[in-house]
Scaffold this active site. Structure first.
Site, PDB file in Angstrom:
ATOM      1  N   ASN A  98     -50.508  75.482 -69.857  1.00 29.44           N
ATOM      2  CA  ASN A  98     -49.998  74.319 -68.863  1.00 29.44           C
ATOM      3  C   ASN A  98     -49.863  72.777 -69.679  1.00 29.44           C
ATOM      4  O   ASN A  98     -50.543  72.482 -70.625  1.00 29.44           O
ATOM      5  CB  ASN A  98     -51.111  74.205 -67.877  1.00 29.44           C
ATOM      6  CG  ASN A  98     -50.947  72.800 -66.947  1.00 29.44           C
ATOM      7  OD1 ASN A  98     -49.849  72.553 -66.719  1.00 29.44           O
ATOM      8  ND2 ASN A  98     -52.145  72.139 -66.791  1.00 29.44           N
ATOM      9  N   GLU A 469     -45.881  55.489 -45.751  1.00 28.80           N
ATOM     10  CA  GLU A 469     -46.504  56.716 -45.843  1.00 28.80           C
ATOM     11  C   GLU A 469     -46.217  57.878 -44.709  1.00 28.80           C
ATOM     12  O   GLU A 469     -45.994  58.983 -44.916  1.00 28.80           O
ATOM     13  CB  GLU A 469     -47.839  56.385 -45.953  1.00 28.80           C
ATOM     14  CG  GLU A 469     -48.955  57.685 -46.265  1.00 28.80           C
ATOM     15  CD  GLU A 469     -48.555  58.475 -47.260  1.00 28.80           C
ATOM     16  OE1 GLU A 469     -48.117  57.778 -48.112  1.00 28.80           O
ATOM     17  OE2 GLU A 469     -49.316  59.733 -47.353  1.00 28.80           O
ATOM     18  N   LYS A 473     -44.581  61.279 -45.805  1.00 26.45           N
ATOM     19  CA  LYS A 473     -45.378  62.457 -45.192  1.00 26.45           C
ATOM     20  C   LYS A 473     -44.299  63.771 -44.301  1.00 26.45           C
ATOM     21  O   LYS A 473     -44.143  64.859 -44.432  1.00 26.45           O
ATOM     22  CB  LYS A 473     -46.692  62.405 -44.330  1.00 26.45           C
ATOM     23  CG  LYS A 473     -47.506  63.131 -44.475  1.00 26.45           C
ATOM     24  CD  LYS A 473     -48.646  62.832 -45.561  1.00 26.45           C
ATOM     25  CE  LYS A 473     -47.867  62.595 -47.046  1.00 26.45           C
ATOM     26  NZ  LYS A 473     -48.831  62.083 -47.845  1.00 26.45           N
ATOM     27  N   GLU A 476     -41.549  64.967 -46.516  1.00 25.22           N
ATOM     28  CA  GLU A 476     -41.893  66.344 -47.846  1.00 25.22           C
ATOM     29  C   GLU A 476     -42.197  67.399 -47.005  1.00 25.22           C
ATOM     30  O   GLU A 476     -41.915  68.541 -47.713  1.00 25.22           O
ATOM     31  CB  GLU A 476     -42.879  65.713 -48.725  1.00 25.22           C
ATOM     32  CG  GLU A 476     -44.336  65.507 -48.106  1.00 25.22           C
ATOM     33  CD  GLU A 476     -45.429  64.809 -49.260  1.00 25.22           C
ATOM     34  OE1 GLU A 476     -45.535  65.620 -50.317  1.00 25.22           O
ATOM     35  OE2 GLU A 476     -46.018  64.248 -48.766  1.00 25.22           O
ATOM     36  N   HIS A 492     -30.610  43.268 -41.649  1.00 25.28           N
ATOM     37  CA  HIS A 492     -29.962  43.075 -43.161  1.00 25.28           C
ATOM     38  C   HIS A 492     -29.249  44.150 -43.610  1.00 25.28           C
ATOM     39  O   HIS A 492     -28.944  44.324 -44.832  1.00 25.28           O
ATOM     40  CB  HIS A 492     -31.184  42.384 -44.294  1.00 25.28           C
ATOM     41  CG  HIS A 492     -31.543  41.202 -43.788  1.00 25.28           C
ATOM     42  ND1 HIS A 492     -30.929  39.989 -43.899  1.00 25.28           N
ATOM     43  CD2 HIS A 492     -32.913  40.900 -42.964  1.00 25.28           C
ATOM     44  CE1 HIS A 492     -31.857  39.064 -43.168  1.00 25.28           C
ATOM     45  NE2 HIS A 492     -32.814  39.502 -42.913  1.00 25.28           N
ATOM     46  N   LYS A 587     -48.755  69.976 -56.077  1.00 18.29           N
ATOM     47  CA  LYS A 587     -50.106  69.254 -55.927  1.00 18.29           C
ATOM     48  C   LYS A 587     -50.140  68.259 -57.128  1.00 18.29           C
ATOM     49  O   LYS A 587     -50.500  66.982 -56.834  1.00 18.29           O
ATOM     50  CB  LYS A 587     -51.258  69.881 -55.597  1.00 18.29           C
ATOM     51  CG  LYS A 587     -52.372  69.037 -54.990  1.00 18.29           C
ATOM     52  CD  LYS A 587     -52.226  68.560 -54.022  1.00 18.29           C
ATOM     53  CE  LYS A 587     -53.160  67.541 -53.346  1.00 18.29           C
ATOM     54  NZ  LYS A 587     -52.863  66.695 -52.087  1.00 18.29           N
TER      55      LYS A 587
HETATM   56  C1  F6R Z   1     -47.433  63.051 -51.254  1.00 17.38           C
HETATM   57  C2  F6R Z   1     -48.301  63.043 -52.518  1.00 17.38           C
HETATM   58  C3  F6R Z   1     -47.780  62.478 -53.761  1.00 17.38           C
HETATM   59  C4  F6R Z   1     -48.656  62.048 -54.718  1.00 17.38           C
HETATM   60  C5  F6R Z   1     -48.311  61.689 -55.975  1.00 17.38           C
HETATM   61  C6  F6R Z   1     -49.138  60.916 -56.747  1.00 17.38           C
HETATM   62  O1  F6R Z   1     -48.160  63.709 -50.275  1.00 17.38           O
HETATM   63  O2  F6R Z   1     -49.221  63.523 -52.522  1.00 17.38           O
HETATM   64  O3  F6R Z   1     -46.510  61.460 -53.420  1.00 17.38           O
HETATM   65  O4  F6R Z   1     -49.388  60.773 -54.011  1.00 17.38           O
HETATM   66  O5  F6R Z   1     -47.494  62.777 -56.719  1.00 17.38           O
HETATM   67  O6  F6R Z   1     -50.019  61.859 -56.945  1.00 17.38           O
HETATM   68  P1  F6R Z   1     -51.657  61.476 -57.521  1.00 17.38           P
HETATM   69  O7  F6R Z   1     -52.132  60.558 -56.510  1.00 17.38           O
HETATM   70  O8  F6R Z   1     -52.375  62.671 -57.949  1.00 17.38           O
HETATM   71  O9  F6R Z   1     -51.481  60.649 -58.843  1.00 17.38           O
END
Ligand code: F6R
Length: 592
Positions: A98, A469, A473, A476, A492, A587
Site C-alpha cells: 500500500n 458540506e 455530501k 459524492e 454576482h 475512505k
Molecule cells: C467526504 C470526505 C472527504 C474527506 C477528505 C479528507 O465525505 O470524507 O472529503 O474529508 O478526503 O480526508 P481526511 O479527513 O481523512 O483527511
C-alpha cells in the site's frame, strides 16, 4: 490507497482474510487478491470486489501463512496484471503493497539492466523484484529488506513472504500504516486494527522505517539498520474500532445516528470536573501564537472554515487552506503561526506533505484526527483524538461533527469560556430530536430531489459553511451536480443558473443573516426555483420544509448537519446507489 491483511499460524486463515479485506475495502475496492504457501507461492487475484475474489477462491486452501490485498488503482489500470499480490521475476517473493513508490521508474531501470522483466505497470512489482534481487545477492531476507528500504523513496506498507519459507512473514513501512495483532500461537497483520479485534487485544504499531519478521510464535521488530527494537504492545478500545453494523442497512445511516453520542463523548472526554482537559502547554502555545493556520482536505477543510471562525471569535487571526493547494505554495502568515491540521483518517497524503513542510519550518502544529496511531497522529507535535469510533462509510458524517465540536471546545478553552458546554449539550437534544422525528419529512424531500441533475444550496456565514458540506455530501453519494453558494454571492454570477424547477435548498438558522436569506429566496423563487427551507423555529416562516428546534447559531454544523446527511443518504438510497461506497472514491486518500 489499498488494504492489506496477513496471517500466520491461524486455524482458519481464509476466514480472517475474507472478513479483514471486507473491512478494509473502504481503502479501495477495484481489485483484490490473496497469496499463500501450498507447495510454493500460490496466488489468486482478480479485478472486482472482495466478494468476487472469495467466489473464485477454493475454501479448502491449506496454508500456515496468507497475505491479502484490496486495491484502489494508482499506478497502472485496475486490471489483473496490476492486482496484488505481486510475484517477483524469479518467483522468490510474493508481496502486497500500500502506498506509492516515487522513484519506481529508476528502480525498474536498475533492475531492467540486471535482466529483470515486468508483467505489469505497478510500482509494487518493482519493489518485489528489488527485494528478490537483494535476497538472491545477499542470501538473507533481512539484508534484502535493509537494502530495499535504503533505495525506495515514497510511502509504503509492505508485507511479503519467500518461496522457501512457509513459516515467516516480513513487513516494513514508511508513511503508510501497518499494525501487527499479537495472538497466542498466531500473529496477524493489517492496514488498521479493525480486522484484528476479533482475534486479539494486543497490537504493535510499526514505526516508519522499521521492519518486522513474524512467525506464529513471535513478532520481532527491527530498525532500518537491522537492530532489534523492543516493540510496544498497545491495547485498544475495541468498541471504537468495531465494524459491526448493529442491524443498520448501511454504515452511513449508523454513523449519522451515532452523531449525538459522539458529541456527548467528546464533551465528556475534554471537559471533566468543570474544567477543560487540554494539555496546558498546547493552550499556552496557541495563546502565544499570533496566527492560526488551518490546513485540511474535503469535509475536513469545511470543518476548518468553521473552526477558523471559532478562533477568530476568541480574538485570534486565522487562515484556512486546502492542503493540496498550500503544499505547493506554502505561506506562513503572522510572526509566530501555529498550524492546525484536520484529518479524520490521519493518513491523507496531501496533509502529510504539508506536515513535512511544517516540520521543516519548525512550526508548532496540532493534528485533530479520529485515528490514533495514524501517520499524522504520530508525526505531529500535538494530537487531539476525536474518539468518534471508526467511520466506515466513505462519506464522512459523524467525524465532521466531531471535528467541529472539538474545535468549538478548543477555541473556547483559550479564554476559559465554558458557555460552549451548555450550547453543545443543547445541540445533542436538537440532533436527537432530528434523529427521532424528522426522517419521514427528509425522506419525502429526498424523493422529490432524486431525479434532478442540479441542486443548489444557499446559506450565509455558518450556514454557508454547512451548505458546502451538505453539497459535497449530496454530490459524492448521489452523483447529482450540486453547488453551495453564499446568499450574498448569488447576484454576482450564480443567479444566471437559476431556472424553472431548479431545487434550491436554503439554511436559515442565524438571526443576523435570516432577513438577507429571505431576500435571496425571493430572488430565486421569482426565477422559477423550487425552494426548500431548513430553518430554526424562531426564524421559521410558514411554508418552510424542515423546522428544527433552536440552538446557538454558531453550532449549525454540529446541530443540523444531521439533516443534510440524512438528505444525501435518502437521495442516494432512492436512486438505488451504493451509499457506503460511492464510485471513484476511497475512505483514506493516501496518494496525492
Ligand atoms: C467526504 C470526505 C472527504 C474527506 C477528505 C479528507 O465525505 O470524507 O472529503 O474529508 O478526503 O480526508 P481526511 O479527513 O481523512 O483527511
Amino acid at each position: 490507497m489499498c488494504g492489506i491483511v496477513g496471517a500466520i499460524g491461524l486455524n482458519n486463515p481464509l476466514e480472517y482474510v475474507q472478513k479483514g479485506l471486507k473491512m478494509l475495502d473502504y481503502r479501495g475496492y477495484d481489485s483484490a487478491g490473496i497469496g499463500f504457501f501450498s507447495n510454493g507461492i500460490d496466488i489468486i487475484k482478480d479485478v472486482g470486489s472482495v466478494e468476487h475474489l472469495m467466489s473464485i477462491t477454493p475454501q479448502n486452501i491449506q496454508t500456515n501463512l496468507i497475505i491479502g490485498h484490496t486495491r484502489w488503482a494508482t499506478h497502472g489500470s485496475p486490471d489483473i496484471r496490476n492486482t496484488h499480490p505481486h510475484i517477483s521475476f524469479n518467483k522468490r517473493i510474493c508481496l502486497v503493497h500500500n502506498g506509492v513508490i516515487d522513484n519506481y521508474k529508476e528502480i525498474k531501470d536498475f533492475l531492467f539492466e540486471k535482466g529483470y522483466r515486468f508483467y505489469g505497470e505497478t510500482d509494487s512489482e518493482a519493489v518485489a523484484n528489488l527485494l528478490e534481487y537483494y535476497y538472491l545477492e545477499k542470501k538473507d531476507v533481512k539484508s534484502a529488506i535493509k537494502e530495499t528500504m535504503s533505495l525506495i523513496i515514497g510511502s509504503y506498507a509492505i508485507v511479503f513472504f519467500t518461496n522457501n519459507d512457509p513459516n515467516t512473514l516480513y513487513l516494513f513501512k514508511n508513511s503508510s500504516p501497518l499494525v501487527i495483532g499479537v495472538g497466542d500461537g498466531f500473529n496477524l497483520v493489517a492496514s488498521d486494527a479493525s480486522p484484528l479485534v476479533k482475534y486479539t487485544n494486543d497490537f504493535i504499531e510499526l514505526d516508519d522505517f522499521s521492519f518486522a519478521v513474524i512467525n506464529e510464535k513471535e513478532a520481532k521488530v527491527f530498525d532500518r539498520e537491522g537492530n532489534p527494537i523492543q516493540a510496544k504492545i498497545i491495547n485498544k478500545d475495541i468498541e471504537l474500532i468495531s465494524h459491526d453494523l448493529k442491524g443498520y442497512p448501511h454504515y452511513m445511516l449508523k454513523e449519522i445516528e451515532e452523531i449525538s453520542p459522539v458529541i456527548n463523548r467528546i464533551v465528556n472526554n475534554y471537559y471533566i470536573n468543570n474544567k477543560y482537559q487540554f494539555d496546558p502547554q498546547l493552550i499556552k502555545d496557541l495563546n502565544e501564537s499570533d496566527h492560526i493556520i488551518f490546513i485540511a482536505c474535503g469535509t475536513s477543510y469545511h470543518v476548518s472554515l468553521v473552526g477558523g471562525r471559532y478562533f477568530e471569535n476568541y480574538g485570534k487571526s486565522a487562515s484556512r487552506f486546502i492542503a493540496s493547494e498550500w503544499a505547493f505554495h506554502p505561506t506562513f502568515p503572522g510572526q509566530k503561526p501555529f498550524v492546525i491540521l484536520i484529518s479524520q483518517s490521519g493518513e491523507t497524503a496531501d496533509l502529510i506533505h504539508c506536515l513535512n513542510i511544517i516540520k521543516q519550518q519548525n512550526l508548532n502544529n496540532l493534528i485533530i484526527t479520529n485515528t490514533g496511531g495514524s501517520t499524522l497522529d504520530r508525526n505531529s507535535h500535538y494530537s487531539l483524538l476525536l474518539h468518534a469510533g471508526i467511520e466506515v462509510s466513505v462519506a464522512s458524517t459523524k467525524a465532521y461533527v466531531a471535528q467541529t465540536t472539538l474545535l468549538a471546545l478548543l477555541a473556547a478553552s483559550l479564554k476559559d469560556d465554558y458557555s460552549v458546554i451548555d450550547d453543545l449539550k443543547h445541540c445533542i437534544e436538537v440532533v436527537e430530536d432530528i434523529q427521532n422525528n424528522y426522517k419521514p419529512i427528509i425522506q419525502k424531500t429526498a424523493g422529490e430531489l432524486k431525479d434532478h441533475q442540479n441542486i443548489f444550496y444557499l446559506g450565509r456565514s455558518y450556514d454557508y459553511f454547512l451548505s458546502l458540506e451538505a453539497s459535497l455530501k449530496l454530490k459524492e453519494i448521489s452523483y447529482i451536480h450540486s453547488e453551495a453558494i453564499p446568499g450574498g454571492e448569488l447576484k454576482h454570477g450564480p443567479i444566471a443558473l437559476i431556472e424553472d424547477g431548479l431545487p434550491v435548498i436554503v439554511f436559515i438558522t442565524d438571526p443576523t443573516t435570516a432577513a438577507s436569506m429571505r431576500g435571496n429566496i425571493e430572488e430565486v423563487k421569482s426565477r422559477g426555483a423550487k425552494v426548500y427551507v431548513i430553518s430554526t423555529r424562531s426564524l421559521s416562516q410558514q411554508g418552510d420544509t424542515i423546522i428544527v428546534n433552536d440552538y446557538a447559531p454558531y453550532l449549525s454544523s454540529v446541530a443540523i448537519s444531521t439533516v443534510a446527511f440524512y438528505l444525501a443518504y435518502y437521495v442516494a438510497l432512492a436512486k438505488g446507489l451504493n451509499v457506503d461506497k460511492p464510485r471513484n472514491l476511497a475512505k483514506s486518500v493516501t496518494v496525492e
